[in-house]
Design a protein around this motif. Structure first.
Motif, short mmCIF file in Angstrom:
data_model
loop_
_atom_site.label_atom_id
_atom_site.label_comp_id
_atom_site.label_asym_id
_atom_site.label_seq_id
_atom_site.Cartn_x
_atom_site.Cartn_y
_atom_site.Cartn_z
N TRP A 176 16.13 63.47 117.03
CA TRP A 176 15.90 64.60 117.91
C TRP A 176 16.55 65.84 117.30
O TRP A 176 17.47 65.71 116.48
CB TRP A 176 16.53 64.33 119.28
N PRO A 177 16.12 67.03 117.69
CA PRO A 177 16.75 68.25 117.15
C PRO A 177 18.24 68.36 117.45
O PRO A 177 18.97 69.10 116.78
CB PRO A 177 15.97 69.38 117.84
N SER A 178 18.70 67.63 118.45
CA SER A 178 20.11 67.66 118.87
C SER A 178 20.99 66.76 118.03
O SER A 178 22.22 66.76 118.16
CB SER A 178 20.22 67.24 120.33
N ALA A 179 20.41 65.95 117.14
CA ALA A 179 21.16 64.92 116.42
C ALA A 179 22.06 65.51 115.34
O ALA A 179 21.76 66.55 114.75
CB ALA A 179 20.20 63.92 115.80
N LYS A 180 23.15 64.80 115.08
CA LYS A 180 24.04 65.13 113.96
C LYS A 180 24.53 63.81 113.37
O LYS A 180 24.82 62.86 114.11
CB LYS A 180 25.23 65.96 114.41
N SER A 181 24.66 63.78 112.04
CA SER A 181 25.12 62.56 111.40
C SER A 181 25.97 62.89 110.18
O SER A 181 25.59 63.73 109.37
CB SER A 181 23.92 61.70 110.98
N ALA A 182 27.12 62.24 110.09
CA ALA A 182 28.04 62.43 108.97
C ALA A 182 29.10 61.34 109.02
O ALA A 182 29.11 60.51 109.94
CB ALA A 182 28.69 63.81 109.03
N VAL A 183 30.00 61.36 108.02
CA VAL A 183 31.05 60.35 108.00
C VAL A 183 31.96 60.47 109.21
O VAL A 183 32.51 59.48 109.70
CB VAL A 183 31.85 60.43 106.67
N MET A 184 32.12 61.69 109.71
CA MET A 184 32.84 61.93 110.97
C MET A 184 32.55 63.36 111.39
O MET A 184 31.89 64.11 110.66
CB MET A 184 34.36 61.72 110.81
N GLY A 185 33.02 63.78 112.58
CA GLY A 185 32.80 65.12 113.06
C GLY A 185 33.47 66.15 112.16
O GLY A 185 34.48 65.86 111.50
N PRO A 186 32.94 67.39 112.10
CA PRO A 186 33.50 68.42 111.23
C PRO A 186 34.99 68.69 111.47
O PRO A 186 35.77 68.81 110.52
CB PRO A 186 32.66 69.65 111.55
N GLN A 187 35.40 68.80 112.74
CA GLN A 187 36.81 69.09 113.04
C GLN A 187 37.70 67.93 112.61
O GLN A 187 38.78 68.14 112.05
CB GLN A 187 37.00 69.37 114.53
N GLN A 188 37.23 66.70 112.85
CA GLN A 188 38.02 65.53 112.48
C GLN A 188 38.18 65.44 110.96
O GLN A 188 39.27 65.17 110.45
CB GLN A 188 37.37 64.25 113.01
N LEU A 189 37.09 65.68 110.23
CA LEU A 189 37.15 65.58 108.78
C LEU A 189 38.08 66.65 108.21
O LEU A 189 38.92 66.37 107.34
CB LEU A 189 35.75 65.71 108.18
N ALA A 190 37.94 67.89 108.70
CA ALA A 190 38.81 68.97 108.22
C ALA A 190 40.26 68.68 108.57
O ALA A 190 41.18 68.94 107.77
CB ALA A 190 38.37 70.30 108.83
N GLY A 191 40.48 68.10 109.76
CA GLY A 191 41.84 67.77 110.17
C GLY A 191 42.46 66.70 109.30
O GLY A 191 43.65 66.77 108.95
N VAL A 192 41.68 65.71 108.92
CA VAL A 192 42.18 64.65 108.04
C VAL A 192 42.59 65.24 106.69
O VAL A 192 43.66 64.92 106.14
CB VAL A 192 41.11 63.55 107.86
N LEU A 193 41.74 66.10 106.14
CA LEU A 193 42.06 66.72 104.86
C LEU A 193 43.33 67.56 104.95
O LEU A 193 44.14 67.60 104.02
CB LEU A 193 40.88 67.58 104.37
N SER A 194 43.50 68.24 106.10
CA SER A 194 44.70 69.06 106.31
C SER A 194 45.96 68.19 106.34
O SER A 194 46.97 68.51 105.71
CB SER A 194 44.57 69.84 107.62
N ILE A 195 45.90 67.07 107.06
CA ILE A 195 47.05 66.17 107.16
C ILE A 195 47.42 65.62 105.78
O ILE A 195 48.59 65.57 105.39
CB ILE A 195 46.76 65.02 108.14
N VAL A 196 46.40 65.21 105.02
CA VAL A 196 46.64 64.67 103.68
C VAL A 196 47.28 65.73 102.79
O VAL A 196 48.23 65.45 102.04
CB VAL A 196 45.34 64.16 103.06
N ALA A 197 46.77 66.98 102.87
CA ALA A 197 47.31 68.05 102.04
C ALA A 197 48.76 68.37 102.43
O ALA A 197 49.61 68.63 101.57
CB ALA A 197 46.44 69.30 102.18
N ARG A 198 49.06 68.35 103.74
CA ARG A 198 50.43 68.59 104.21
C ARG A 198 51.38 67.51 103.67
O ARG A 198 52.49 67.80 103.23
CB ARG A 198 50.47 68.60 105.73
N GLN A 199 50.93 66.28 103.75
CA GLN A 199 51.79 65.18 103.29
C GLN A 199 52.02 65.27 101.78
O GLN A 199 53.13 64.99 101.29
CB GLN A 199 51.15 63.84 103.65
#
Length: 535
Positions: free
Chosen positions: A433-456
């Motif tokens: 459907w036009p409303s669909a989205k698909s990825a390894v995870m949501g954009p905010q979650q993915l960016a947040g994971v990268l931020s945590i890794v970079a901080r560590q």
């Protein structure tokens, strides 16, 4: 009967907002589809018409039975690339003389119908659909062969096109080539390997090497007609089985060939006494929230798709984030798995695995309605066995033998995409459907994971973390993942078979199920050598 009681308030502010957003998305998609329909553009369309030729979609329309629908596949292939939207070929399923056929037609207004890397990928997907669903194939041929500047991406994998034609014939699925123009070089093998070949007089040109190449290779002088014209192939080489006087005659002959195939479906016939859904499909426009974090009840979708809105829910009180149950669509029985609240827990995984085994036991196709953020994470859930339970569900999906159809309605993230039979798990058809989205995870979650890794990493080096850089990085990553999660991007990558209007879901599913039933519809009978495991 177990009729669903669906209460959707179409007058609510939320429903109206959702509907407006969905209509906006549909308008965007229609604008992109119009680019595919436009082919090479007005200049090349006009040139084609001046030569007295039909456009590829006009050829398809004449080929199909009158007033029958055409389920176009991958219409937005190559979207977002340097190539024309649609990848210079039209593919889809249509009814010819009462027989469902896979139809593929080159668009000669786009670089003479030459094949680019996306053309081959789209053709591969069409061939897979024909093979999996036991469909005869009709190729409408007018192509200059490979787009030579991209030959390094086409030549090696492109040979699969000819392999697929011969394998289809060996499997008892007839292949028909209607040749309207050039079919040169490697393209000559397309009619050369087809079961039936029709060529249009004075228009079709089929040769391994044209006059210039023959001159360079052998020194021989020749012309198009004597080297590869339709009359020569009909009277001398025998490559053409039928000589058509014009395009309309070629299409008429093609229809008669299909009429004589003596084609019979091998799957069970659908029930004839089914009823339409009790609820209006128009309501589907406003059911999916604009914010995919907000859950919605998939039963409201099921009630507007299945016959008579009749749904027998399986394990309704257990694993309630996943709705499972039995229904019919256009008379065909289906088992449905639909995400209710996004996250999949251990209970949902075990419920799904058992349900999939049951469907295989009774030879019932499965319909997956996606709206999942993936499997639940956290200490409690890891200790509770979420990995092995998720693996159990994915194992069941991977080894299920009944046909699968997937529809991405909302989110389809992470391993939840796999467990719900995403593209890598070979559903017979996958639509979005036009409303669909698909990825390894949501954009905010993915960016947040990268931020945590970079901080560590910065902390481990004893460095101060740059917050300004972090904010810029998160914004960039979120924008990138958001863009790459959208259905037009995924459709362009051929990760689905097309973006559909939610209101057309029932029709699209009915056509897909009908196509599937050209072949036998069987599960593993006894759940793979074991009885059904209680999960």
């Amino acid at each position: 009967m177990s009729r669903l009681n669906s209460v959707v308030d179409t007058t609510s502010t939320e429903h109206k907002a959702n509907r407006a957003a969905m209509l906006d998305k549909l308008a965007e998609i229609e604008a992109e589809h119009a680019k595919a329909v436009a082919g090479g553009g007005d200049k090349y369309v006009e040139r084609h018409r001046k030569r007295g030729k039909l456009l590829v979609r006009e050829r398809i329309e004449l080929l199909l039975d009158q007033d029958s629908p055409f389920l176009e596949l991958s219409p937005l292939a190559a979207w977002g690339t340097d190539y024309k939207v649609g990848a210079s070929v039209v593919t889809g399923i249509g009814v010819v003389e009462g027989v469902e056929c896979l139809i593929s037609g080159s668009d000669p207004t786009v670089k003479g119908g030459a094949s680019n890397p996306w053309t081959t990928r789209k053709s591969f997907r069409a061939a897979d659909i024909a093979a999996q669903n036991r469909l005869p194939t009709i190729n409408l041929v007018e192509s200059g062969g490979a787009d030579l500047p991209t030959q390094k991406e086409i030549f090696i994998p492109g040979g699969r096109i000819f392999r697929d034609i011969t394998r289809a014939s060996a499997a008892g699925c007839p292949t028909v080539a209607l040749v309207f123009g050039n079919s040169t070089a490697g393209g000559a093998y397309l009619p050369g390997m087809s079961d039936y070949v029709v060529m249009v007089k004075e228009r079709a040109k089929v040769f391994l090497g044209g006059p210039p190449l023959v001159k360079m290779a052998t020194g021989e002088e020749s012309d198009d007609e004597s080297l590869g014209g339709a009359e020569m192939h009909a009277r001398t080489s025998g490559l053409a089985d039928y000589l058509a006087v014009d395009e309309e005659d070629a299409i008429r002959i093609g229809r008669r060939i299909v009429a004589r195939l003596n084609w019979r479906k091998q799957g069970p016939v659908p029930a004839s006494d089914y009823g339409e859904p009790l609820y209006d499909a128009e309501d589907l426009l406003g059911i999916v929230p604009t914010d995919l974090k907000v859950p919605f009840d998939p039963r409201d979708v099921i009630a507007r798709v299945v016959d008579g809105s009749d749904f027998d829910e399986f394990k309704p009180l257990y694993g309630t984030s996943l709705v499972t149950g039995w229904a019919q669509v256009h008379g065909y029985p289906v088992g449905i798995l639909a995400n209710a609240r996004g996250v999949l827990f251990s209970e949902e995984s075990q419920k799904a695995a058992q349900f999939i085994q049951l469907a295989n036991q009774i030879d019932t196709p499965l319909l997956f309605l996606h709206n999942t953020t993936g499997y639940m994470v956290g200490r409690e859930y890891e200790q509770g066995g979420i990995i092995k339970h998720g693996a159990m569900m994915i194992n069941a999906v991977s080894n299920s033998k009944v046909p699968h159809i997937s529809v991405l309605m909302g989110a389809s993230y992470g391993a939840g995409h796999y467990g719900m039979c995403g593209r890598a798990y070979d559903p017979r058809f996958l639509f979005a459907w036009p409303s669909a989205k698909s990825a390894v995870m949501g954009p905010q979650q993915l960016a947040g994971v990268l931020s945590i890794v970079a901080r560590q990493a910065a902390a481990s080096r004893g460095q101060e973390y740059n917050e300004e850089h972090d904010a810029a990085m998160r914004t960039m990553v979120e924008n990138q993942i958001e863009a790459e999660s959208l259905p037009m991007f995924l459709s362009g990558m051929l990760y689905d078979d097309g973006i559909i209007d939610p209101r057309d879901t029932r029709t699209v599913l009915g056509m897909s199920l009908s196509a599937i039933h050209n072949g036998p519809v069987g599960g593993v009978g006894n759940a793979g050598g074991f009885g059904v495991f209680r999960m």
